[in-house]
Design a protein around this motif. Sequence first.
Motif, short mmCIF file in Angstrom:
data_model
loop_
_atom_site.label_atom_id
_atom_site.label_comp_id
_atom_site.label_asym_id
_atom_site.label_seq_id
_atom_site.Cartn_x
_atom_site.Cartn_y
_atom_site.Cartn_z
N ALA A 335 83.99 48.16 17.71
CA ALA A 335 84.25 47.68 19.07
C ALA A 335 83.96 46.19 19.18
O ALA A 335 84.73 45.43 19.79
CB ALA A 335 83.40 48.46 20.06
N ALA A 336 82.86 45.75 18.57
CA ALA A 336 82.53 44.32 18.59
C ALA A 336 83.57 43.51 17.83
O ALA A 336 84.00 42.43 18.27
CB ALA A 336 81.14 44.10 18.00
N TYR A 337 84.01 44.04 16.68
CA TYR A 337 85.02 43.34 15.88
C TYR A 337 86.35 43.24 16.65
O TYR A 337 87.00 42.19 16.64
CB TYR A 337 85.22 44.09 14.56
CG TYR A 337 86.30 43.49 13.68
CD1 TYR A 337 86.02 42.36 12.92
CD2 TYR A 337 87.56 44.06 13.60
CE1 TYR A 337 87.00 41.80 12.10
CE2 TYR A 337 88.54 43.51 12.79
CZ TYR A 337 88.26 42.39 12.04
OH TYR A 337 89.24 41.83 11.25
N SER A 338 86.73 44.33 17.31
CA SER A 338 87.98 44.32 18.08
C SER A 338 87.92 43.31 19.21
O SER A 338 88.91 42.60 19.48
CB SER A 338 88.26 45.72 18.64
OG SER A 338 88.49 46.65 17.60
N VAL A 346 90.18 49.77 19.97
CA VAL A 346 89.25 49.84 18.83
C VAL A 346 89.91 50.69 17.75
O VAL A 346 90.25 51.85 17.99
CB VAL A 346 87.91 50.46 19.27
CG1 VAL A 346 86.97 50.57 18.07
CG2 VAL A 346 87.27 49.64 20.38
N VAL A 347 90.08 50.10 16.58
CA VAL A 347 90.82 50.78 15.51
C VAL A 347 89.95 50.92 14.27
O VAL A 347 89.27 49.98 13.86
CB VAL A 347 92.10 49.99 15.15
CG1 VAL A 347 92.86 50.68 14.02
CG2 VAL A 347 93.00 49.83 16.37
N PRO A 354 89.11 56.61 20.84
CA PRO A 354 89.18 56.78 22.30
C PRO A 354 88.08 56.00 23.01
O PRO A 354 86.95 55.90 22.50
CB PRO A 354 89.00 58.29 22.49
CG PRO A 354 89.39 58.89 21.19
CD PRO A 354 88.99 57.90 20.14
N SER A 355 88.41 55.45 24.16
CA SER A 355 87.44 54.65 24.91
C SER A 355 86.21 55.48 25.28
O SER A 355 85.10 54.95 25.38
CB SER A 355 88.09 54.08 26.17
OG SER A 355 88.60 55.12 26.99
N GLU A 356 86.40 56.79 25.49
CA GLU A 356 85.27 57.64 25.85
C GLU A 356 84.22 57.66 24.75
O GLU A 356 83.01 57.67 25.02
CB GLU A 356 85.76 59.07 26.11
CG GLU A 356 84.66 60.03 26.53
CD GLU A 356 85.17 61.43 26.78
OE1 GLU A 356 84.34 62.32 27.03
OE2 GLU A 356 86.40 61.63 26.73
N LEU A 357 84.66 57.63 23.48
CA LEU A 357 83.72 57.61 22.37
C LEU A 357 82.99 56.27 22.30
O LEU A 357 81.81 56.22 21.95
CB LEU A 357 84.45 57.87 21.05
CG LEU A 357 84.97 59.29 20.82
CD1 LEU A 357 85.61 59.40 19.45
CD2 LEU A 357 83.85 60.31 20.97
N LEU A 362 77.95 53.40 23.09
CA LEU A 362 77.21 52.34 23.76
C LEU A 362 76.05 52.91 24.57
O LEU A 362 74.93 52.37 24.55
CB LEU A 362 78.15 51.54 24.67
CG LEU A 362 77.53 50.37 25.44
CD1 LEU A 362 76.95 49.35 24.47
CD2 LEU A 362 78.57 49.71 26.34
N ALA A 363 76.32 54.02 25.28
CA ALA A 363 75.26 54.65 26.08
C ALA A 363 74.13 55.15 25.19
O ALA A 363 72.94 54.98 25.51
CB ALA A 363 75.85 55.80 26.89
#
Length: 456
Positions: A335-338, A346-347, A354-357, A362-363
């Motif tokens: 996520a940070a790299y993206s 995020v790939v 998925p954004s939920e993951l 993060l949580a």
Amino acid sequence: MRLRHVARPYHSYQRLRRTGRFSAGPPTVLAGGFALLILAGTLSLWLPWSNQQPITLFQALFTATAAVTVTGMSIVDISTQFTPLGQGIIALLVQLGGLGFVTFALVAVAKLGKKISLQHQTVAMEAFNQTSVTRLNDTALFVFKMALAIELLAFAVLTAYWAIDLGPLEAMGHAAFHTIMAFNNAGMSLTGTHLDHHLDATLVILLTTGLIILGGLGFSVLDDCWRKRSWRKLSAYSKLIIFATVLLNLLAFAALWLLEHRNPLTLANLSVHDQAMAAWLQTIAARTAGFQAIEPAHLTHGSTMILMGLMFIGGGSLSTASGIKIGTFIILLAAAYSYLRGRSDVVLLKRTVPSELVYKALALLLLTTALAFGATLLMTLLEPKGDFLNLAFEVVSALSTTGLSRTHTGELNAFSQTLVMALMFIGRIGPLTLVYSLSMRARNRVSYPEAQFQVG
């Protein structure tokens, strides 16, 4: 507008009074199951025939908590305090806590040919972190069979190896206990967690670390490897976890060896072979298993930070290891790299996460960090004369259910030991699961206008 709420504990209590039926979410059931297992273990270990000499109820509670949460910490000497029966109870608690009581329940149900209710399916999916019930029984059976096969093979090898010096019966006892502790990432030992006397025994070190790695990979990865038996056919998740595990272990091993090879208190006085074995075992054990080949208190500050990082990350999902999980760590890095590359998605391995993951990762990171920070602050208040690094190391080790310690846990006061027990329990059931079980979740179907907030 109506919001759907999951019943709070108070609402569940009211329903229990009205209908006689208790309604609780899967996280609450899982947490309650572990708590009951700890209670049963405490009473079993407290009984006279489990001990060589009388033990306090608090000591029995701490030992049972450490066993069920597969944490190697102890405030008594397991090898001298407990009888063979008591040591067998500890091994059983570790096995149940490592593989999970849900696995054994599902195996029993499958063998009896009974159908699983929707409520039990929900509990199982929470335990296995899955969204489909179609393969729950298959997964549970695979976990049981794979764990049994791995442990039996390691047991046979260690028994044959140790039988020469210990004799057949004693060798079998030590091999069984050691195998269960290594595969379940518990780190307890009948000869003490310090394995420096085995550094010349390459077979013991490699077998121990192999069990730790297999137990920490995650059964979903092992299942995928067993079924596909080809790197090309493996799922993207399995490839990622295997690659990340190998890379993280090798980098940490090289860094630890480099930082400690001139330290006279750790590796400097050992041969090159023993240095390699000690650094390798300590690196792998820091992935939530409490074995040690180097006294943590003698490590340099740099090496200590490396071990704390490894403990914090932990192993794979659906494994005997804890920590925030290596999958969580990878998703956060991706996520940070993206973001730095200006990508909206995020790939990973040509697959979109998925954004939920990403939100979940993060949580989990923020919540675990907050727990570690708050517990360290509380520990410094409870132990005003304690060394800060030692106390922080103790907190991270307990929260990640690793069991390594820079100071003897038995030297802490009762309040600090109680805090350690709480951290072990939270670390095993998962910080998010604990919060879900104590709070209300709601799905809000209302959309609000966007607003710009400053970040960075």
